[in-house]
Design a protein around this motif. Structure first.
Motif, short mmCIF file in Angstrom:
data_model
loop_
_atom_site.label_atom_id
_atom_site.label_comp_id
_atom_site.label_asym_id
_atom_site.label_seq_id
_atom_site.Cartn_x
_atom_site.Cartn_y
_atom_site.Cartn_z
N GLU A 251 2.49 -5.86 -13.91
CA GLU A 251 3.10 -7.35 -13.78
C GLU A 251 3.32 -7.42 -12.44
OE1 GLU A 251 6.75 -6.61 -16.14
OE2 GLU A 251 5.70 -7.11 -18.01
N ASN A 252 3.21 -6.82 -11.50
CA ASN A 252 3.34 -7.18 -10.05
C ASN A 252 4.87 -7.56 -9.94
OD1 ASN A 252 0.56 -6.43 -9.25
ND2 ASN A 252 -0.04 -8.34 -9.93
N ASP A 253 5.61 -6.95 -10.41
CA ASP A 253 6.97 -7.13 -10.21
C ASP A 253 7.65 -6.44 -8.79
OD1 ASP A 253 9.91 -7.52 -10.26
OD2 ASP A 253 10.03 -7.37 -12.36
N LYS A 254 7.98 -7.32 -8.05
CA LYS A 254 8.26 -6.61 -6.73
C LYS A 254 9.50 -5.48 -6.77
CE LYS A 254 9.12 -7.70 -1.85
NZ LYS A 254 10.14 -6.79 -1.47
N ARG A 255 10.36 -5.73 -7.69
CA ARG A 255 11.52 -4.96 -8.00
C ARG A 255 11.12 -3.67 -8.53
NH1 ARG A 255 14.36 -8.95 -12.29
NH2 ARG A 255 12.26 -9.24 -12.79
N PHE A 256 10.22 -3.75 -9.35
CA PHE A 256 9.69 -2.39 -9.76
C PHE A 256 8.71 -1.66 -8.67
CE2 PHE A 256 6.00 -0.18 -11.38
CZ PHE A 256 6.51 0.93 -11.99
N LEU A 257 7.88 -2.27 -7.93
CA LEU A 257 7.15 -1.70 -6.70
C LEU A 257 8.02 -1.25 -5.67
CD1 LEU A 257 4.17 -4.13 -6.71
CD2 LEU A 257 4.64 -2.10 -7.77
N ASP A 258 9.17 -1.88 -5.23
CA ASP A 258 9.95 -1.65 -4.35
C ASP A 258 10.78 -0.14 -4.45
OD1 ASP A 258 9.26 -3.59 -2.78
OD2 ASP A 258 11.13 -4.99 -2.92
N GLN A 259 10.70 0.30 -5.65
CA GLN A 259 11.37 1.57 -6.06
C GLN A 259 10.51 2.95 -5.75
OE1 GLN A 259 13.22 1.94 -10.07
NE2 GLN A 259 12.46 -0.12 -10.17
N PHE A 260 9.26 2.49 -4.98
CA PHE A 260 8.43 3.54 -4.45
C PHE A 260 8.12 3.40 -3.20
CE2 PHE A 260 8.03 2.73 -9.14
CZ PHE A 260 8.24 4.01 -9.65
N MET B 81 1.96 7.70 -15.69
CA MET B 81 3.22 7.39 -16.36
C MET B 81 4.03 8.77 -16.50
SD MET B 81 2.17 4.39 -19.20
CE MET B 81 3.92 4.44 -19.69
N LEU B 82 3.25 9.64 -16.78
CA LEU B 82 3.80 11.08 -16.93
C LEU B 82 4.34 11.68 -15.50
CD1 LEU B 82 1.34 12.53 -19.67
CD2 LEU B 82 3.70 12.04 -20.16
N LYS B 83 3.58 11.44 -14.73
CA LYS B 83 3.97 12.29 -13.40
C LYS B 83 5.10 11.65 -12.63
CE LYS B 83 1.79 14.00 -9.25
NZ LYS B 83 0.51 14.20 -8.21
N TYR B 84 5.22 10.05 -12.82
CA TYR B 84 6.28 9.28 -12.11
C TYR B 84 7.37 8.91 -13.07
CZ TYR B 84 2.99 9.32 -8.39
OH TYR B 84 1.90 10.01 -7.35
N ARG C 38 0.89 -1.27 0.12
CA ARG C 38 0.09 -0.01 -0.10
C ARG C 38 0.72 1.33 0.06
NH1 ARG C 38 -5.15 1.14 1.80
NH2 ARG C 38 -5.61 3.36 2.55
N GLN C 39 1.94 1.24 0.63
CA GLN C 39 2.86 2.37 0.75
C GLN C 39 3.77 2.41 -0.42
OE1 GLN C 39 4.73 1.70 4.64
NE2 GLN C 39 2.99 2.10 5.91
N GLN C 40 4.12 1.53 -0.87
CA GLN C 40 5.15 1.44 -2.02
C GLN C 40 4.74 1.43 -3.30
OE1 GLN C 40 7.65 -2.05 -0.79
NE2 GLN C 40 8.90 -0.61 0.52
N SER C 41 3.57 0.77 -3.68
CA SER C 41 3.04 0.62 -5.14
C SER C 41 2.76 1.82 -5.82
CB SER C 41 1.77 -0.31 -5.00
OG SER C 41 1.21 -0.53 -6.33
N ILE C 42 3.55 1.94 -6.66
CA ILE C 42 3.27 3.06 -7.82
C ILE C 42 1.98 2.96 -8.36
CG2 ILE C 42 4.19 1.76 -9.85
CD1 ILE C 42 4.64 5.50 -8.98
N PHE C 43 1.30 1.66 -8.58
CA PHE C 43 -0.08 1.71 -9.20
C PHE C 43 -1.00 2.28 -7.91
CE2 PHE C 43 -2.83 -1.34 -11.61
CZ PHE C 43 -3.37 -0.25 -12.44
N TYR C 44 -0.60 2.21 -6.75
CA TYR C 44 -1.54 2.56 -6.02
C TYR C 44 -1.68 4.10 -5.81
CZ TYR C 44 -3.78 3.62 -1.49
OH TYR C 44 -4.36 3.97 -0.35
#
Length: 260
Positions: free
Chosen positions: A251-260, A238-241, A21-27
């Motif tokens: 894709e729910n790739d944790k390597r991507f989500l953990d960046q946020f 996508m533009l904002k971030y 919830r805290q890290q997901s860019i999609f959230y």
């Protein structure tokens, strides 16, 4: 892990994990969607939320929206057809048609939801995406009111110093039609790689509801007018971030989500 649950009655945002919830860019992108819906910019202006089915009729998705019979979007290579009369909606505009056909005037609605197009997944295309559209129909509705509404939305989402630019465009369901640019939120209009050195970024389309669309919904265009606008949720995020590949959002790739 994040799950988006959508039904005809209510849109819910369900998270299975507090850390996600805290890290997901999609959230974060979905928070933008909720901000659009729940902020003073829309509901505070008297808008209500309207939702409709994802399986739509050709009449609501194309015909009533004044789309020509030979419009490219009708091609089987662009749209998921279920039968000769049914398809997966390509936009949330059919919700506006259903609203105009069934509700009393005046109308002020926001229609969020999933849309589907026959696109091969790549960095900028997805066969499933989310849109938010707005519709206002009543007496003496003008382009000035559309401009004021969208300028308020832009400042609410991107900051009070954000400027807008309206460019002429062509959509079959609005006349006149415009595309709206905002000052780049990375360089503040100075010019950078994100805005291709132009200082502006296109974020949505809009215009005055075409008289033929009003007629198709049983509304007299000589007595009533309206405006409509629409935007892609993923595109805004996508533009904002500065996300370069839309597939990363699904894709729910944790390597991507953990960046946020």
């Amino acid at each position: 892990m994040l799950i988006l649950c959508t039904c005809s009655q209510k849109t819910n945002f369900c998270l299975l994990n507090a850390k996600s919830r805290q890290q997901s860019i999609f959230y974060s992108i979905l928070l933008n969607r909720k901000k659009v819906l729940k902020g003073v910019i829309f509901l505070g202006l008297g808008f209500s939320i309207a939702e409709g089915p994802e399986i739509e009729t050709i009449e609501n998705n194309f015909d009533s929206l004044n789309a020509p019979k030979d419009h490219p979007s009708r091609d089987m290579s662009d749209t998921f057809y279920i039968s000769d009369d049914l398809l997966l909606r390509t936009q949330t505009s059919p919700v506006q048609i259903r609203t105009m056909k069934s509700k009393e005037l005046p109308i002020k609605v926001i229609s969020p939801g999933r849309c589907f197009r026959f696109d091969s997944p790549d960095a900028t295309h997805s066969p499933m995406f989310h849109q938010i559209e707005g519709l206002v129909v009543g007496k003496d509705i003008t382009m000035a009111q559309l401009k004021g509404t969208l300028e308020m939305y832009v400042k609410e989402l991107f900051g009070p110093e954000t400027k807008t630019k309206f460019r002429p465009h062509n959509f079959p369901f609005t006349e006149p039609s415009v595309e709206i640019d905002v000052t780049c939120f990375k360089c503040e209009g100075a010019g950078c790689s994100m805005c291709k050195k132009e200082g502006w970024i296109e974020i949505l389309g809009a215009g005055m509801v075409h008289p033929n669309v009003l007629r198709n919904c049983g509304i007299d265009p000589d007595e009533y007018s309206g405006f409509a606008f629409g935007m892609g949720v993923e595109r805004l995020g996508m533009l904002k971030y500065e996300i370069e590949d839309i597939r990363l959002l699904f894709e729910n790739d944790k390597r991507f989500l953990d960046q946020f």
